[in-house]
Design a protein around this motif. Structure first.
Motif, PDB file in Angstrom:
ATOM      1  N   VAL A 169       0.832  -1.205   0.000  1.00 17.34           N
ATOM      2  CA  VAL A 169       0.000   0.000   0.000  1.00 17.34           C
ATOM      3  C   VAL A 169       0.864   1.250   0.000  1.00 17.34           C
ATOM      4  CG1 VAL A 169      -1.699   1.306   1.321  1.00 17.34           C
ATOM      5  CG2 VAL A 169      -1.926  -1.169   1.119  1.00 17.34           C
ATOM      6  N   LEU A 170       1.944   1.227   0.781  1.00 19.53           N
ATOM      7  CA  LEU A 170       2.862   2.370   0.828  1.00 19.53           C
ATOM      8  C   LEU A 170       3.460   2.655  -0.540  1.00 19.53           C
ATOM      9  CD1 LEU A 170       4.618   4.478   2.322  1.00 19.53           C
ATOM     10  CD2 LEU A 170       6.209   2.614   2.856  1.00 19.53           C
ATOM     11  N   LEU A 171       3.914   1.620  -1.228  1.00 17.13           N
ATOM     12  CA  LEU A 171       4.521   1.805  -2.552  1.00 17.13           C
ATOM     13  C   LEU A 171       3.493   2.320  -3.563  1.00 17.13           C
ATOM     14  CD1 LEU A 171       6.776  -1.384  -2.750  1.00 17.13           C
ATOM     15  CD2 LEU A 171       7.497   0.973  -2.319  1.00 17.13           C
ATOM     16  N   LEU A 172       2.251   1.828  -3.501  1.00 20.96           N
ATOM     17  CA  LEU A 172       1.218   2.312  -4.418  1.00 20.96           C
ATOM     18  C   LEU A 172       0.928   3.788  -4.182  1.00 20.96           C
ATOM     19  CD1 LEU A 172      -0.990   1.873  -6.560  1.00 20.96           C
ATOM     20  CD2 LEU A 172      -2.529   1.252  -4.689  1.00 20.96           C
ATOM     21  N   LEU A 173       0.752   4.182  -2.917  1.00 24.69           N
ATOM     22  CA  LEU A 173       0.460   5.583  -2.616  1.00 24.69           C
ATOM     23  C   LEU A 173       1.619   6.485  -3.015  1.00 24.69           C
ATOM     24  CD1 LEU A 173      -1.254   5.138   0.857  1.00 24.69           C
ATOM     25  CD2 LEU A 173      -2.341   6.019  -1.212  1.00 24.69           C
ATOM     26  N   ALA A 174       2.844   6.031  -2.755  1.00 22.56           N
ATOM     27  CA  ALA A 174       4.005   6.829  -3.145  1.00 22.56           C
ATOM     28  C   ALA A 174       4.054   7.011  -4.652  1.00 22.56           C
ATOM     29  CB  ALA A 174       5.289   6.169  -2.642  1.00 22.56           C
ATOM     30  N   ARG A 175       3.736   5.953  -5.385  1.00 25.21           N
ATOM     31  CA  ARG A 175       3.775   6.070  -6.850  1.00 25.21           C
ATOM     32  C   ARG A 175       2.643   6.945  -7.372  1.00 25.21           C
ATOM     33  NH1 ARG A 175       8.255   5.755  -9.727  1.00 25.21           N
ATOM     34  NH2 ARG A 175       7.689   5.777 -11.926  1.00 25.21           N
ATOM     35  N   LEU A 176       1.463   6.846  -6.787  1.00 21.37           N
ATOM     36  CA  LEU A 176       0.354   7.705  -7.213  1.00 21.37           C
ATOM     37  C   LEU A 176       0.700   9.176  -6.997  1.00 21.37           C
ATOM     38  CD1 LEU A 176      -2.868   5.857  -5.961  1.00 21.37           C
ATOM     39  CD2 LEU A 176      -2.170   6.249  -8.331  1.00 21.37           C
ATOM     40  N   LEU A 177       1.264   9.486  -5.848  1.00 26.09           N
ATOM     41  CA  LEU A 177       1.643  10.870  -5.590  1.00 26.09           C
ATOM     42  C   LEU A 177       2.706  11.338  -6.578  1.00 26.09           C
ATOM     43  CD1 LEU A 177       1.733  10.841  -1.687  1.00 26.09           C
ATOM     44  CD2 LEU A 177       0.272  12.289  -3.107  1.00 26.09           C
ATOM     45  N   THR A 178       3.666  10.483  -6.880  1.00 21.77           N
ATOM     46  CA  THR A 178       4.727  10.858  -7.818  1.00 21.77           C
ATOM     47  C   THR A 178       4.170  11.052  -9.221  1.00 21.77           C
ATOM     48  OG1 THR A 178       6.329   9.601  -6.500  1.00 21.77           O
ATOM     49  CG2 THR A 178       6.970  10.181  -8.742  1.00 21.77           C
ATOM     50  N   VAL A 179       3.322  10.147  -9.656  1.00 20.09           N
ATOM     51  CA  VAL A 179       2.734  10.235 -11.006  1.00 20.09           C
ATOM     52  C   VAL A 179       1.951  11.524 -11.179  1.00 20.09           C
ATOM     53  CG1 VAL A 179       0.971   9.220 -12.506  1.00 20.09           C
ATOM     54  CG2 VAL A 179       2.698   7.753 -11.451  1.00 20.09           C
ATOM     55  N   HIS A 180       1.262  11.951 -10.135  1.00 21.98           N
ATOM     56  CA  HIS A 180       0.400  13.129 -10.231  1.00 21.98           C
ATOM     57  C   HIS A 180       1.079  14.415  -9.762  1.00 21.98           C
ATOM     58  CE1 HIS A 180      -3.274  11.044 -11.490  1.00 21.98           C
ATOM     59  NE2 HIS A 180      -2.863  10.057 -10.712  1.00 21.98           N
ATOM     60  N   GLY A 181       2.412  14.380  -9.667  1.00 20.26           N
ATOM     61  CA  GLY A 181       3.150  15.620  -9.453  1.00 20.26           C
ATOM     62  C   GLY A 181       3.528  15.954  -8.029  1.00 20.26           C
TER      63      GLY A 181
END
Length: 383
Positions: A284-296
């Protein structure tokens, strides 16, 4: 000046309706001058609305400009400011189906899990037949293929961050995945008086995480597509935010459910121990980190990963420091946690706390319209 895109022709009547606003007391005129470049380069009022929101203009602030919300204010700015000549018309539209592209990034996201399954199978089949060097070569080959597959998954598709991801975030991710393999064994040896090798590997959680790359890509895809649709359909920033938050929670919950199943299957098929809760929290941590990175928003993503790494490293450090004279109290929190829930509680607490922090951050950051106005590969395809 080049005319606006044909699909925005509906904004033309606004020029007459809002003519009375152009005077010395025109409140929109000063805003138009401050954000003239944004208005000139925008190909859709939504881009202006998102840009205004990014600069701190809210629906409440739009009332000072005699508008009910930022979206109607953006429509007037779009109608009054001519477009820059030569700008391509790439207005935000509803996502279109692109089965070929979707299949391509889906297949790439399956590579890490397939590499781990093949490696685990090869090691099982060659048990007792090959020496240590041969089995090590198989393991290293599988790890290399898995890393290449993961890199390909992050270079395109819904998990592609367009150069926003930092090298530090990659290092933090490698640490967290390495802890999945070695961390519990290390902490167990430190608590028992070590460390002294060899350490026992716990590959089952890593196998489950590798298999979850494809579901994570699909969850990110679904979130981006439906958030993009909400942006097109919304008429106010609060309306958009209220519609996006359930999408975020749903994507995270869906990924957690799928990840839990994959971790359970990995434990049944491979065994070898490992922290189930810790691996789930890490996913879950990796998914949230990637979502935040993808969206700026790469900075909070990196901070969340760094916090999880620091907590995981702090546990054995406190135990070792507690061996010094007069510092026994330093090891007591770790001893109490391990006695209550085992060594797997350390990554569960570390990654769980970091994931909770990123979830709160994502709830605020990803409910902003400006986080969804740059369509990438993930918003060009629909389900």
């Amino acid at each position: 000046m080049a005319p606006r895109a044909p699909e925005i022709a509906r904004a033309a009547p606004a020029r007459k309706l809002n003519a009375s606003r152009r005077g010395p007391a025109d409140p929109v005129k000063s805003l138009m001058h401050r954000h003239r470049e944004l208005c000139e380069r925008a190909v859709d009022p939504l881009e202006i609305a998102a840009g205004l929101e990014a600069h701190g203009v809210t629906d409440r602030a739009a009332a000072r400009y005699r508008h009910r919300d930022v979206f109607s204010l953006a429509e007037e700015l779009f109608a009054r400011v001519p477009a820059v000549a030569g700008e391509p018309a790439t207005a935000l539209r509803a996502p279109e189906r692109d089965t070929e592209t979707r299949a391509a990034w889906s297949l790439r996201a399956l590579v890490p899990g397939a590499a781990c399954i093949a490696t685990a199978g090869a090691l099982r089949l060659t048990e007792g037949m090959l020496g240590g060097q041969g089995r090590l070569a198989i393991a290293l080959s599988g790890v290399l293929i898995g890393i290449v597959g993961l890199a390909l998954s992050l270079r395109s598709g819904p998990l592609h961050a367009e150069g926003r991801s930092s090298g530090a975030a990659h290092v933090y991710g490698c640490w967290l995945l390495g802890y999945v393999l070695y961390g519990e064994a290390l902490l167990d040896q430190v608590l028992s008086g070590g460390p002294e090798g060899p350490w026992t590997l716990t590959p089952a959680p890593l196998l489950g995480l590798a298999l979850s790359v494809a579901p994570a890509a699909w969850c990110a895809h679904l979130f981006s597509v439906h958030a993009h649709r909400k942006l097109i359909d919304s008429r106010a920033l609060e309306e958009f935010a209220a519609g996006v938050r359930p999408l975020l929670f749903g994507a995270v919950a869906l990924h957690l459910c799928v990840l839990a199943v994959l971790l359970y299957v990995a434990h049944l098929g491979y065994g070898g121990g490992g922290a189930f809760a810790g691996a789930a929290a890490l996913g879950v941590l990796l998914l949230l980190a990637r979502l935040l990175t993808v969206h700026g928003f790469p900075e909070p993503a990196a901070v969340g990963l760094a916090a999880a790494c620091a907590l995981e490293a702090l546990a054995p450090a406190l135990v070792l420091a507690g061996r010094l004279p007069g510092l026994h109290f330093l090891a007591r929190p770790v001893d109490a946690l391990v006695m209550a829930a085992g060594t797997g509680a350390v990554p569960a607490v570390a990654c769980g706390a970091a994931a909770l922090g990123l979830l709160i951050t994502a709830t605020v950051a990803l409910s902003r319209a400006s986080a969804h106005t740059t369509p990438g590969d993930e918003t060009r395809t629909t389900v």
